[in-house]
Design a protein around this motif. Structure first.
Motif, PDB file in Angstrom:
ATOM      1  N   CYS A  86      40.106  45.069  44.828  1.00  0.00           N
ATOM      2  CA  CYS A  86      39.912  43.693  44.319  1.00  0.00           C
ATOM      3  C   CYS A  86      40.312  43.575  42.729  1.00  0.00           C
ATOM      4  O   CYS A  86      39.805  44.376  42.064  1.00  0.00           O
ATOM      5  CB  CYS A  86      38.302  43.236  44.373  1.00  0.00           C
ATOM      6  SG  CYS A  86      38.033  41.789  43.781  1.00  0.00           S
ATOM      7  N   ILE A  87      41.123  42.402  42.558  1.00  0.00           N
ATOM      8  CA  ILE A  87      41.337  41.954  41.154  1.00  0.00           C
ATOM      9  C   ILE A  87      40.333  40.951  40.409  1.00  0.00           C
ATOM     10  O   ILE A  87      40.578  40.478  39.554  1.00  0.00           O
ATOM     11  CB  ILE A  87      42.780  42.182  40.868  1.00  0.00           C
ATOM     12  CG1 ILE A  87      43.277  40.836  41.739  1.00  0.00           C
ATOM     13  CG2 ILE A  87      43.410  43.166  41.128  1.00  0.00           C
ATOM     14  CD1 ILE A  87      44.835  40.570  41.258  1.00  0.00           C
ATOM     15  N   CYS A 139      40.052  37.714  41.242  1.00  0.00           N
ATOM     16  CA  CYS A 139      40.549  36.410  40.986  1.00  0.00           C
ATOM     17  C   CYS A 139      39.953  35.368  41.330  1.00  0.00           C
ATOM     18  O   CYS A 139      40.117  34.070  41.182  1.00  0.00           O
ATOM     19  CB  CYS A 139      42.034  36.506  41.683  1.00  0.00           C
ATOM     20  SG  CYS A 139      42.295  36.388  43.540  1.00  0.00           S
ATOM     21  N   GLY A 140      38.954  35.356  42.421  1.00  0.00           N
ATOM     22  CA  GLY A 140      38.241  34.353  43.089  1.00  0.00           C
ATOM     23  C   GLY A 140      39.115  33.405  44.101  1.00  0.00           C
ATOM     24  O   GLY A 140      38.578  32.582  44.508  1.00  0.00           O
ATOM     25  N   CYS A 187      39.733  33.866  47.284  1.00  0.00           N
ATOM     26  CA  CYS A 187      39.065  33.814  48.473  1.00  0.00           C
ATOM     27  C   CYS A 187      37.726  32.956  48.437  1.00  0.00           C
ATOM     28  O   CYS A 187      37.514  32.523  49.463  1.00  0.00           O
ATOM     29  CB  CYS A 187      38.566  35.417  48.754  1.00  0.00           C
ATOM     30  SG  CYS A 187      37.403  36.131  47.699  1.00  0.00           S
ATOM     31  N   CYS A 245      44.219  36.215  49.574  1.00  0.00           N
ATOM     32  CA  CYS A 245      43.842  37.404  48.758  1.00  0.00           C
ATOM     33  C   CYS A 245      45.230  37.722  47.917  1.00  0.00           C
ATOM     34  O   CYS A 245      46.108  38.200  48.910  1.00  0.00           O
ATOM     35  CB  CYS A 245      43.081  38.412  49.349  1.00  0.00           C
ATOM     36  SG  CYS A 245      42.792  40.045  48.239  1.00  0.00           S
ATOM     37  N   PRO A 246      45.437  37.884  46.930  1.00  0.00           N
ATOM     38  CA  PRO A 246      46.861  38.515  46.300  1.00  0.00           C
ATOM     39  C   PRO A 246      47.112  39.874  46.634  1.00  0.00           C
ATOM     40  O   PRO A 246      48.243  40.389  46.367  1.00  0.00           O
ATOM     41  CB  PRO A 246      46.821  38.038  44.751  1.00  0.00           C
ATOM     42  CG  PRO A 246      45.255  38.134  44.475  1.00  0.00           C
ATOM     43  CD  PRO A 246      44.328  37.607  45.796  1.00  0.00           C
ATOM     44  N   LEU A 257      39.218  41.157  54.045  1.00  0.00           N
ATOM     45  CA  LEU A 257      37.752  41.155  54.094  1.00  0.00           C
ATOM     46  C   LEU A 257      37.032  40.580  55.474  1.00  0.00           C
ATOM     47  O   LEU A 257      35.983  41.153  55.725  1.00  0.00           O
ATOM     48  CB  LEU A 257      37.617  39.891  53.136  1.00  0.00           C
ATOM     49  CG  LEU A 257      37.866  40.168  51.682  1.00  0.00           C
ATOM     50  CD1 LEU A 257      37.846  38.914  50.727  1.00  0.00           C
ATOM     51  CD2 LEU A 257      36.958  41.282  50.790  1.00  0.00           C
TER      52      LEU A 257
HETATM   53  S1  SF4 Z   1      40.848  36.999  46.517  1.00  0.00           S
HETATM   54 FE1  SF4 Z   1      39.019  37.802  46.578  1.00  0.00          FE
HETATM   55  S2  SF4 Z   1      39.100  39.832  47.492  1.00  0.00           S
HETATM   56 FE2  SF4 Z   1      41.187  39.362  46.956  1.00  0.00          FE
HETATM   57  S3  SF4 Z   1      41.469  40.023  44.871  1.00  0.00           S
HETATM   58 FE3  SF4 Z   1      40.758  37.762  44.616  1.00  0.00          FE
HETATM   59  S4  SF4 Z   1      38.592  37.944  44.383  1.00  0.00           S
HETATM   60 FE4  SF4 Z   1      39.423  39.967  45.171  1.00  0.00          FE
END
Ligand code: SF4
Length: 501
Positions: free
Chosen positions: A313-314, A316-317, A319, A374-375, A380
């Motif tokens: 996970c990076i 990024c939010g 999801c 998700c990038p 998940l």
């Molecule tokens: S989409 Fe969610 S799980 Fe995927 S990198 Fe972003 S915060 Fe992490």
């Protein structure tokens, strides 16, 4: 609702969120905007799926060789003059921080946004020691004044409106401030400017750590991370142990994926790279740089075929913005620091108190929208199923749920039992049915009927209706004249021939 509240149940927190119309509208409005921006940014780049796959491969490789890259990062940072500390737990991370504070006789700290520092609850620990701690990201500053925790990974104050912010800032200003974005932002800027200049310590998080050079990379839209990491004489950076990237070339991929996925921006406004403490020729930067690498449950996931990928996970939010559950209940309902689909996985996986956090994995419809968003393609929704399975296997489900599932298993294990269960159900529901629905709010129907009405079991199942239809047709056929019957059979034969061709 004041955010982090592990003493209440998930159902209680969700009920509070669902009854808060302002929160629901604000979360829906903002996540919709972020999601649309992200989709536009992905379309604009053209080959988004290739970027995603590249991102996934980089993260898979890095986490598979995490020990190697962590050692390389630590060695290079030490060579550049930085101090590297490893903390196995949140308590150790706090203890290391307090030791540095004591050595520097620090009285004040300015912080830039850092989810891992929320995770270890550093603010409370510093304040207990009488050390003034000021969040300098605007959203974090707002929720700090409100005494709350972030309700979104990248937009911590997603649940607050201008009037609420004006109220909070007016208290600090000692005079009423209008609910005007420009006035409020200017107030925060002038207030924080002084704090940057006075602070003994600057504390940052870390978006990525580059192993090949021992560098810390920070992404920010407000420039506050740059102030935190250049003005105070000592800098402490907290990073989750998984935030490593092997090289600058890999950062290029992440710098393409992260801002686009988070807000739809092509680039973050400020991207700072910190290569150790200030050198003689440098114009700014701290004299001392400490990096605390935090495990806190992460290494337990290494080698686990079901959960290792969560370390990709990076943050990024994206999801959260895609999740139909998060978009209704916001972040505080999840109860811990991380929310949305990533929070529903990280919370039960990182915390050792499994009993307390098991139910968070139920805050999902398993629709897979999080995976699509998700990038780095973290599955998940699969992980949520694994967590639920473990909850069942390890006895962390309610007795009524276990009993219900056992009954269901018996009922659907044979056609005869299924028919019997339907019959009994129809008899049992009779006193409760009103106009084809069961409006009662008792027993297991209580939660369901709080927001919708349960439909009654149909008088006839699909199979029973089908059988009845077949009987009617046979009856009609039996009553037909032999000529009509022959003609129908002839037509049916022709239709069959056409299908075979
Ligand atoms: S989409 Fe969610 S799980 Fe995927 S990198 Fe972003 S915060 Fe992490």
């Amino acid at each position: 609702m004041s955010g982090h509240n592990p003493t209440s149940t998930l159902a209680e927190r969700v009920r509070i969120a669902l009854n808060n119309d302002f929160l629901r509208n604000a979360v829906r409005f903002t996540t919709e905007r972020l999601r649309t921006n992200k989709q536009a940014a992905a379309e604009q780049i053209g080959n988004w799926e290739e970027w995603r796959e590249r991102g996934r491969q980089i993260r898979l490789h890095t986490i598979a060789h995490l020990d190697y890259y962590l050692a390389q990062f630590a060695e290079n940072l030490r060579r550049a003059g930085g101090y590297v500390h490893f903390a196995s737990t949140a308590e150790e991370a706090v203890a290391i921080t307090l030791q540095i504070m004591a050595a520097k006789q620090a009285k004040s700290v300015v912080k830039s946004k850092s989810m891992v520092s929320e995770e270890v609850h550093i603010n409370q620990a510093l304040e207990e020691q009488g050390i003034e701690t000021v969040e300098t990201d605007l959203g974090e500053y707002i929720i700090q004044l409100a005494g709350e925790t972030p309700s979104h990974i990248i937009i911590p104050a997603i649940h607050k409106n201008k009037a609420q912010v004006a109220e909070l800032f007016s208290e600090v200003a000692g005079e009423p401030l209008p609910a005007d974005t420009a006035v409020l932002a200017a107030f925060a800027r002038s207030k924080l400017r002084g704090k940057f200049l006075e602070a003994d310590i600057g504390m940052t998080g870390c978006n990525f750590a580059i192993a090949e050079s021992g560098s810390i990379v920070l992404f920010s839209n407000e420039g506050n991370a740059r102030m935190v990491s250049t003005v105070p004489r000592t800098q402490i950076t907290m990073m989750g142990m998984e935030r490593i990237l092997p090289s600058w070339e890999d950062l290029e991929v992440m710098a393409t994926l992260l801002p686009r996925s988070a807000t739809g921006q092509k680039l973050t406004v400020y991207m700072s790279a910190i290569n150790g403490p200030r050198r003689t020729a440098d114009g700014d930067g701290p004299d001392e740089l400490h990096v605390i690498i935090i495990d806190n449950g992460r290494s337990r996931q290494l080698g686990d075929p079901e959960f290792q990928e969560v370390l990709n996970c990076i943050r990024c939010g994206a999801c959260l913005n895609a999740c139909p559950v998060y978009r209704h209940i916001g972040g505080h309902a999840y109860g811990w620091v991380y929310s949305g689909p990533i929070g529903a996985v990280l919370t039960p996986v990182l915390n050792e108190e499994k009993e307390k956090w098991a139910e968070v994995a139920n805050a999902s419809t398993l629709c897979g929208a999080c995976y699509e968003a998700c990038p780095v393609k973290i599955p998940l929704h699969d992980m949520l199923v694994y967590i639920r399975r473990r909850n069942v296997e390890e006895g962390r489900t309610k007795r009524t749920e276990r009993l219900g599932m056992k009954t269901y298993k018996v009922a659907v294990s044979s056609h005869r039992f299924y028919q019997l269960a339907l019959k009994l159900g129809r008899i049992g529901q009779k006193p409760l049915v009103r106009d084809g629905q069961i409006p009662t709010r008792l027993g297991p129907l209580k939660g369901w009927n709080n927001v919708r009405t349960a439909p009654a079991l149909a008088e006839r199942s699909f199979r029973e209706s089908w059988q009845a239809l077949e009987r009617e047709l046979q009856q009609e056929m039996a009553e037909m004249s032999p000529q009509v019957k022959a003609r129908l059979e002839e037509l049916a034969g022709k239709r069959g021939d056409r299908h075979e061709q």
